[in-house]
Design a protein around this motif. Structure first.
Motif, PDB file in Angstrom:
ATOM      1  N   VAL A  35       2.270  23.318  -0.693  1.00  8.86           N
ATOM      2  CA  VAL A  35       2.946  22.038   0.593  1.00  8.86           C
ATOM      3  C   VAL A  35       2.324  22.995   1.906  1.00  8.86           C
ATOM      4  O   VAL A  35       1.760  24.061   2.181  1.00  8.86           O
ATOM      5  CB  VAL A  35       4.413  22.264  -0.050  1.00  8.86           C
ATOM      6  N   ILE A  36       1.518  21.758   2.878  1.00 10.06           N
ATOM      7  CA  ILE A  36       1.143  22.596   4.009  1.00 10.06           C
ATOM      8  C   ILE A  36       2.155  21.880   4.987  1.00 10.06           C
ATOM      9  O   ILE A  36       2.315  20.402   5.252  1.00 10.06           O
ATOM     10  CB  ILE A  36       0.303  22.495   4.128  1.00 10.06           C
ATOM     11  N   ARG A  37       3.467  22.439   5.679  1.00 13.99           N
ATOM     12  CA  ARG A  37       3.967  21.916   6.875  1.00 13.99           C
ATOM     13  C   ARG A  37       3.073  22.487   8.055  1.00 13.99           C
ATOM     14  O   ARG A  37       3.297  23.989   8.021  1.00 13.99           O
ATOM     15  CB  ARG A  37       4.980  22.547   6.480  1.00 13.99           C
ATOM     16  N   CYS A  38       3.337  21.728   8.822  1.00 14.60           N
ATOM     17  CA  CYS A  38       2.574  21.766  10.306  1.00 14.60           C
ATOM     18  C   CYS A  38       3.746  21.111  11.330  1.00 14.60           C
ATOM     19  O   CYS A  38       5.010  20.177  11.590  1.00 14.60           O
ATOM     20  CB  CYS A  38       0.999  20.426  10.429  1.00 14.60           C
ATOM     21  N   LYS A  39       3.711  21.488  12.265  1.00 16.89           N
ATOM     22  CA  LYS A  39       4.980  21.629  13.356  1.00 16.89           C
ATOM     23  C   LYS A  39       3.841  22.205  14.788  1.00 16.89           C
ATOM     24  O   LYS A  39       3.355  23.147  15.105  1.00 16.89           O
ATOM     25  CB  LYS A  39       6.017  21.877  13.471  1.00 16.89           C
ATOM     26  N   GLN A  49       1.076  -0.953   0.506  1.00 20.77           N
ATOM     27  CA  GLN A  49       0.056  -0.604   0.128  1.00 20.77           C
ATOM     28  C   GLN A  49       0.618   1.441  -0.151  1.00 20.77           C
ATOM     29  O   GLN A  49       2.259   1.079   1.056  1.00 20.77           O
ATOM     30  CB  GLN A  49      -0.978  -0.139   1.364  1.00 20.77           C
ATOM     31  N   SER A  50       0.922   1.861  -0.482  1.00 19.13           N
ATOM     32  CA  SER A  50       0.997   4.074  -0.551  1.00 19.13           C
ATOM     33  C   SER A  50       1.303   3.913   0.429  1.00 19.13           C
ATOM     34  O   SER A  50      -0.264   4.930   1.537  1.00 19.13           O
ATOM     35  CB  SER A  50       0.526   4.700  -1.280  1.00 19.13           C
ATOM     36  N   PRO A  51       2.152   4.353   1.217  1.00 19.34           N
ATOM     37  CA  PRO A  51       2.062   4.770   2.716  1.00 19.34           C
ATOM     38  C   PRO A  51       1.441   6.566   2.455  1.00 19.34           C
ATOM     39  O   PRO A  51       1.447   6.630   3.083  1.00 19.34           O
ATOM     40  CB  PRO A  51       3.924   5.497   2.757  1.00 19.34           C
ATOM     41  N   SER A  52       1.624   6.900   1.449  1.00 15.16           N
ATOM     42  CA  SER A  52       1.435   8.738   1.487  1.00 15.16           C
ATOM     43  C   SER A  52      -0.414   8.223   1.782  1.00 15.16           C
ATOM     44  O   SER A  52      -1.272   9.017   2.592  1.00 15.16           O
ATOM     45  CB  SER A  52       1.195   9.165   0.117  1.00 15.16           C
ATOM     46  N   ILE A  53      -0.783   7.170   0.890  1.00  8.38           N
ATOM     47  CA  ILE A  53      -3.113   7.220   1.146  1.00  8.38           C
ATOM     48  C   ILE A  53      -2.839   6.820   2.379  1.00  8.38           C
ATOM     49  O   ILE A  53      -3.674   6.789   2.833  1.00  8.38           O
ATOM     50  CB  ILE A  53      -3.143   6.062   0.499  1.00  8.38           C
ATOM     51  N   VAL A  54      -2.091   5.526   3.022  1.00 11.30           N
ATOM     52  CA  VAL A  54      -2.312   5.458   4.227  1.00 11.30           C
ATOM     53  C   VAL A  54      -2.171   5.982   5.709  1.00 11.30           C
ATOM     54  O   VAL A  54      -2.960   6.165   6.620  1.00 11.30           O
ATOM     55  CB  VAL A  54      -1.071   4.053   4.719  1.00 11.30           C
ATOM     56  N   MET A  55      -0.938   7.161   5.479  1.00 14.79           N
ATOM     57  CA  MET A  55      -0.373   8.212   6.307  1.00 14.79           C
ATOM     58  C   MET A  55      -1.904   9.208   5.940  1.00 14.79           C
ATOM     59  O   MET A  55      -2.543   9.108   7.455  1.00 14.79           O
ATOM     60  CB  MET A  55       0.584   8.878   6.521  1.00 14.79           C
ATOM     61  N   THR A  56      -2.423   9.239   5.406  1.00 17.20           N
ATOM     62  CA  THR A  56      -3.292  10.080   5.130  1.00 17.20           C
ATOM     63  C   THR A  56      -4.518   9.862   5.602  1.00 17.20           C
ATOM     64  O   THR A  56      -5.669  10.491   6.469  1.00 17.20           O
ATOM     65  CB  THR A  56      -3.937  10.788   3.131  1.00 17.20           C
ATOM     66  N   GLN A  57      -5.393   8.569   5.829  1.00 17.85           N
ATOM     67  CA  GLN A  57      -6.381   7.627   6.175  1.00 17.85           C
ATOM     68  C   GLN A  57      -6.193   8.087   7.876  1.00 17.85           C
ATOM     69  O   GLN A  57      -6.601   7.844   8.290  1.00 17.85           O
ATOM     70  CB  GLN A  57      -6.557   6.199   5.615  1.00 17.85           C
ATOM     71  N   LEU A  63       1.610  17.921   4.044  1.00 18.16           N
ATOM     72  CA  LEU A  63       0.745  17.422   2.820  1.00 18.16           C
ATOM     73  C   LEU A  63       0.897  18.109   1.495  1.00 18.16           C
ATOM     74  O   LEU A  63       1.735  19.333   1.951  1.00 18.16           O
ATOM     75  CB  LEU A  63      -0.624  18.395   3.632  1.00 18.16           C
ATOM     76  N   ARG A  64       0.845  17.743   0.605  1.00 18.27           N
ATOM     77  CA  ARG A  64       0.935  17.889  -0.665  1.00 18.27           C
ATOM     78  C   ARG A  64       0.282  17.515  -2.013  1.00 18.27           C
ATOM     79  O   ARG A  64      -0.634  16.588  -0.997  1.00 18.27           O
ATOM     80  CB  ARG A  64       2.627  17.446  -1.000  1.00 18.27           C
ATOM     81  N   SER A  65      -0.526  18.999  -2.520  1.00 18.74           N
ATOM     82  CA  SER A  65      -1.661  18.320  -3.613  1.00 18.74           C
ATOM     83  C   SER A  65      -1.192  17.499  -4.727  1.00 18.74           C
ATOM     84  O   SER A  65       0.680  17.749  -4.312  1.00 18.74           O
ATOM     85  CB  SER A  65      -1.555  19.869  -4.196  1.00 18.74           C
ATOM     86  N   ASP A  66      -1.991  15.887  -5.479  1.00 15.40           N
ATOM     87  CA  ASP A  66      -1.040  15.372  -6.289  1.00 15.40           C
ATOM     88  C   ASP A  66      -0.808  16.184  -7.231  1.00 15.40           C
ATOM     89  O   ASP A  66      -0.882  15.426  -8.147  1.00 15.40           O
ATOM     90  CB  ASP A  66      -1.787  14.280  -5.967  1.00 15.40           C
ATOM     91  N   LEU A  67      -1.355  16.947  -7.350  1.00 12.04           N
ATOM     92  CA  LEU A  67      -1.410  17.699  -8.340  1.00 12.04           C
ATOM     93  C   LEU A  67       0.475  18.227  -8.622  1.00 12.04           C
ATOM     94  O   LEU A  67       0.932  18.491  -7.792  1.00 12.04           O
ATOM     95  CB  LEU A  67      -2.103  19.563  -8.794  1.00 12.04           C
ATOM     96  N   GLY A  99      -8.160  17.275  -1.143  1.00 13.02           N
ATOM     97  CA  GLY A  99      -7.164  17.225  -2.092  1.00 13.02           C
ATOM     98  C   GLY A  99      -5.885  16.918  -2.012  1.00 13.02           C
ATOM     99  O   GLY A  99      -4.956  15.966  -1.979  1.00 13.02           O
ATOM    100  N   LYS A 100      -5.429  17.095  -0.386  1.00  9.09           N
ATOM    101  CA  LYS A 100      -4.124  16.952  -0.035  1.00  9.09           C
ATOM    102  C   LYS A 100      -3.836  15.841   0.563  1.00  9.09           C
ATOM    103  O   LYS A 100      -4.602  14.709   0.677  1.00  9.09           O
ATOM    104  CB  LYS A 100      -3.438  17.760  -0.055  1.00  9.09           C
ATOM    105  N   GLN A 101      -2.606  15.270   0.070  1.00 10.91           N
ATOM    106  CA  GLN A 101      -2.081  14.448   0.574  1.00 10.91           C
ATOM    107  C   GLN A 101      -1.157  14.199   1.923  1.00 10.91           C
ATOM    108  O   GLN A 101       0.041  14.803   1.788  1.00 10.91           O
ATOM    109  CB  GLN A 101      -1.627  13.132   0.405  1.00 10.91           C
ATOM    110  N   VAL A 102      -1.288  13.243   2.443  1.00 18.04           N
ATOM    111  CA  VAL A 102       0.038  13.618   3.626  1.00 18.04           C
ATOM    112  C   VAL A 102       1.887  12.458   2.671  1.00 18.04           C
ATOM    113  O   VAL A 102       1.363  11.389   2.450  1.00 18.04           O
ATOM    114  CB  VAL A 102      -0.628  12.699   5.391  1.00 18.04           C
ATOM    115  N   VAL A 103       2.334  13.103   3.340  1.00 17.17           N
ATOM    116  CA  VAL A 103       3.692  13.440   2.260  1.00 17.17           C
ATOM    117  C   VAL A 103       4.631  12.945   3.108  1.00 17.17           C
ATOM    118  O   VAL A 103       5.641  12.131   3.410  1.00 17.17           O
ATOM    119  CB  VAL A 103       4.584  14.032   1.350  1.00 17.17           C
ATOM    120  N   LYS A 104       4.828  13.890   5.085  1.00 18.29           N
ATOM    121  CA  LYS A 104       5.676  13.532   5.962  1.00 18.29           C
ATOM    122  C   LYS A 104       4.474  13.400   7.291  1.00 18.29           C
ATOM    123  O   LYS A 104       3.789  14.145   7.535  1.00 18.29           O
ATOM    124  CB  LYS A 104       6.573  14.474   6.054  1.00 18.29           C
ATOM    125  N   LEU A 105       5.102  12.356   8.144  1.00 23.25           N
ATOM    126  CA  LEU A 105       4.232  12.156   9.354  1.00 23.25           C
ATOM    127  C   LEU A 105       5.082  11.696  10.212  1.00 23.25           C
ATOM    128  O   LEU A 105       5.745  11.346  10.277  1.00 23.25           O
ATOM    129  CB  LEU A 105       2.423  11.663   9.704  1.00 23.25           C
TER     130      LEU A 105
END
Length: 306
Positions: free
Chosen positions: A205-209, A168-176, A196-200, A225-231
Motif C-alpha cells: 500500500v502506498i499513501r500520499c498526502k 464502472q469500477s471506481p478503482s479503475i476510473v480513479m486510476t485512469q 494506491l494498493r496492489s491487486d495481489l 500494477g497498483k490501483q487507486v483505492v482512495k482519491l
C-alpha cells in the motif's frame, strides 16, 4: 449538521411514506435512556432541541437522527478485576482456573459493573430521498450505516435498499484519472491525497498526502500494477472529499460559498431554523452531486432494481 461522510444506498422500488404515519412509527422507536442492566440503547432522537417532530422534511427529503447510548466499562478495569478474582480463587482452592471458567467470571464482572457504568451517546444522521430512490447516511463505517438502516427497517416495516453501485469500477476510473488528465470530468480537480494498493492478495500500500498525486513517482507505481483505492477530489470548489473504491465518501467538506449562503439565510438563532436551512442547502447540493458521481463512473448500476 452538515454531513462529513456519505454512505449511499439505492431503493430498489418506490417507497411511499405518509408524513403523519411516519411520525407515529418513529414515536414507537423513540430513544429512551439505557436501563440499569442494558449495555446499549438505540432510538430516534429529535433533530434539534426545539423540534416538535422526530423527522424533518424539506424538498421531499426526510431527515432522521439516530441516537445510540452505551455503557462505558473500561477494559483495563474488567481485566484487573478478573485477574484479582482468578488469583484469589486459585489460591483459595489450590487449583488452576481454565479459560472457560475465566470467561464465566468475566461475564459476572460485566453484569456487576454495568448498572454503575458511565453512559455516552453518539448520533448518526441520515435522510431518505424518495424521489431519487436514495438513502444517504452520514456514517464513517458500514456498521453505523447498517445500524441506521436496521432500525429504519424495523420502524417502517420494510426497507428495500441495496448499496449504491455504478457500472464502472471506481478503482479503475480513479486510476485512469491519475494516469491521464484528459479523462477527468470537467470541474473535478485532484486534491493532493491518494492511496494506491496492489491487486495481489496482501499487496503493498502506498499513501500520499499533500503532494502532486499525478507526479511521475506516483504514476510509476501505477505502471507496476497498483490501483487507486482512495482519491481526494475537489468538485467545482463546492465539495471536497475522498472517494473510496467501495463508493463511500469520507472527509466531506462543503465549500465556503455554500456555508456562507447558509449563514446569510439564518433568520434567527433558533436551532430548528438553522437545521432547516442547513439541511435544505445540503440535500439540494447532494441531489446535484450524487447523479454526477454516478455519471463519472458509467452511470448508476441497475443491479437490484425492481
Amino acid at each position: 449538521m452538515w454531513f462529513k461522510n456519505l454512505q449511499l444506498f439505492q431503493l430498489n422500488k418506490d417507497l411511499e411514506l405518509d408524513a403523519g404515519q411516519l411520525e407515529s412509527q418513529l414515536e414507537a422507536f423513540k430513544f429512551e435512556p439505557c436501563k440499569s442492566i442494558e449495555t446499549y440503547r438505540l432510538g430516534w432522537s429529535l433533530p434539534a432541541p426545539t423540534a416538535s417532530q422526530l423527522c424533518h422534511i424539506s424538498g421531499g427529503a426526510i431527515l432522521l437522527c439516530l441516537r445510540r447510548q452505551e455503557k462505558v466499562i473500561p477494559a483495563a478495569v474488567v481485566n484487573e478485576t478478573l485477574k484479582e478474582r482468578v488469583e484469589e480463587l486459585e489460591a483459595k482452592e489450590n487449583r488452576y482456573v481454565g479459560r472457560k471458567e475465566k470467561l464465566t467470571i468475566k461475564e459476572d464482572i460485566l453484569s456487576e459493573l454495568t448498572p454503575r457504568a458511565f453512559v455516552r451517546s453518539s448520533f448518526t444522521w441520515g435522510y431518505i430521498a424518495p424521489t431519487e430512490n436514495m438513502v444517504v447516511i452520514d456514517a464513517s463505517s458500514s456498521k453505523k450505516a447498517d445500524e441506521f438502516l436496521d432500525l429504519l427497517r424495523q420502524t417502517i416495516g420494510s426497507l428495500p435498499v441495496v448499496p449504491f453501485n455504478t457500472e464502472q469500477s471506481p478503482s479503475i476510473v480513479m486510476t485512469q484519472w491519475l494516469q491521464n488528465a484528459d479523462t477527468r470530468p470537467q470541474g473535478l480537480e485532484l486534491d493532493g491525497q491518494c492511496e494506491l494498493r496492489s491487486d495481489l492478495e496482501e499487496g503493498s500500500v502506498i499513501r500520499c498526502k499533500q503532494q502532486e498525486v499525478d507526479a511521475e513517482e506516483i504514476l510509476a507505481h501505477l505502471e507496476t500494477g497498483k490501483q487507486v483505492v482512495k482519491l481526494a477530489l475537489d468538485w467545482q470548489e463546492r465539495l471536497q472529499f475522498i472517494l473510496q473504491d467501495d463508493l463511500t465518501i469520507k472527509r466531506l467538506r462543503f465549500g465556503d460559498d455554500l456555508l456562507e449562503e447558509a449563514k446569510d439565510s439564518y433568520a434567527d438563532e433558533d436551532p430548528m431554523t438553522r437545521l432547516d436551512t442547513d439541511f435544505t442547502l445540503m440535500s439540494l447540493e447532494l441531489k446535484r452531486f450524487i447523479p454526477t458521481l454516478a455519471e463519472w463512473l458509467g452511470g448508476q448500476s441497475q443491479l437490484g432494481q425492481a
